[in-house]
Design an enzyme around this catalytic site. Structure first.
Site, PDB file in Angstrom:
ATOM      1  N   ASP A  90    -110.167 -55.184  30.504  1.00  0.00           N
ATOM      2  CA  ASP A  90    -108.872 -55.584  30.968  1.00  0.00           C
ATOM      3  C   ASP A  90    -109.325 -56.775  32.004  1.00  0.00           C
ATOM      4  O   ASP A  90    -110.112 -56.463  33.058  1.00  0.00           O
ATOM      5  CB  ASP A  90    -108.324 -54.516  31.880  1.00  0.00           C
ATOM      6  N   HIS A 128    -105.280 -56.129  28.810  1.00  0.00           N
ATOM      7  CA  HIS A 128    -104.479 -55.469  29.444  1.00  0.00           C
ATOM      8  C   HIS A 128    -103.066 -55.199  28.676  1.00  0.00           C
ATOM      9  O   HIS A 128    -102.110 -54.835  29.222  1.00  0.00           O
ATOM     10  CB  HIS A 128    -103.953 -56.603  30.621  1.00  0.00           C
ATOM     11  N   SER A 142     -98.330 -51.349  33.606  1.00  0.00           N
ATOM     12  CA  SER A 142     -98.690 -52.552  34.395  1.00  0.00           C
ATOM     13  C   SER A 142     -98.120 -52.254  35.817  1.00  0.00           C
ATOM     14  O   SER A 142     -98.166 -51.483  36.551  1.00  0.00           O
ATOM     15  CB  SER A 142     -98.479 -53.858  33.852  1.00  0.00           C
TER      16      SER A 142
END
Length: 206
Positions: free
Chosen positions: A152, A183, A102
């Site tokens: 996501d 995610h 991320s």
């Protein structure tokens, strides 16, 4: 920068540089590193920016909107720290593998965008395009694994495809893994990254 360094048992392996997601810390990805490359030295770095008390590697203006000026500054800051850490701990700064999730994948991607082959390989888990409108350096000797989610909620599949195209356009060898865990980092994604890493030249020699 706050960090943790763990000396590995096999000096032939590259050093893994770990970049956590928003709200994480330098230890978050240690279990993943052990899965990806047992015996490798590991450097986990905590982001220097706080967002509502949560560590990040650079500021953002809103969800998915980066503070590009800060991103560029922090990218150079991390590069300087990597050079200092290599001198301090004695690992080869020319033999690094990035592992980022991320926000951590985004700073790792920015390092590639700015410094080219700073990493021999990169495992980017749920990354975004860090910067647009920049000329990328040559990435012809860099292999990149991208883990992404078809559902996501933060990153559109089109953005993932854009990042893949940008990296390939600079010469990188890109491998995609698509999952349906949103995610989140799934075990299937982690295992796919491990299997991919085993096929890279730095690991086949061991």
């Amino acid at each position: 920068m706050i960090h943790i360094f763990r000396k590995g048992t096999d000096d032939r392996l590259p050093t893994l540089v770990l970049f956590h997601g928003t709200g994480g810390n330098e230890k978050d990805l240690l279990p993943l590193a052990e899965l990806l490359a047992p015996g490798a030295s590991v450097l986990g770095i905590r982001g220097n920016v706080l967002e509502n008390g949560m560590p990040r590697y650079f500021r953002r203006l809103a969800e998915g909107i980066f503070d590009e000026e800060d991103l560029i500054f922090r990218t150079h800051e991390v590069k300087q720290f990597l050079d200092e850490a290599a001198a301090k701990y004695g690992f080869d700064s020319g033999n690094l593998v990035a592992v980022g999730y991320s926000n951590g994948a985004n700073i790792a991607g920015s390092l590639l965008f700015h410094y080219g082959s700073i990493f021999r390989s990169a495992v980017l888990l749920h990354p975004m395009v860090p910067l647009r409108g920049v000329n990328l350096p040559s990435l012809k000797d860099v292999a990149v694994f991208i883990g992404a989610g078809t559902n996501d909620p933060i990153i559109r599949t089109e953005e993932t495809g854009e990042l893949e195209s940008l990296l390939q356009g600079a010469g990188a060898e890109v491998t995609m893994h698509w999952g349906n865990q949103g995610h989140r980092l799934s075990s299937a994604e982690a295992e796919s990254a491990r299997d991919w890493l085993k096929q890279q030249s730095d690991f086949r020699q061991v």
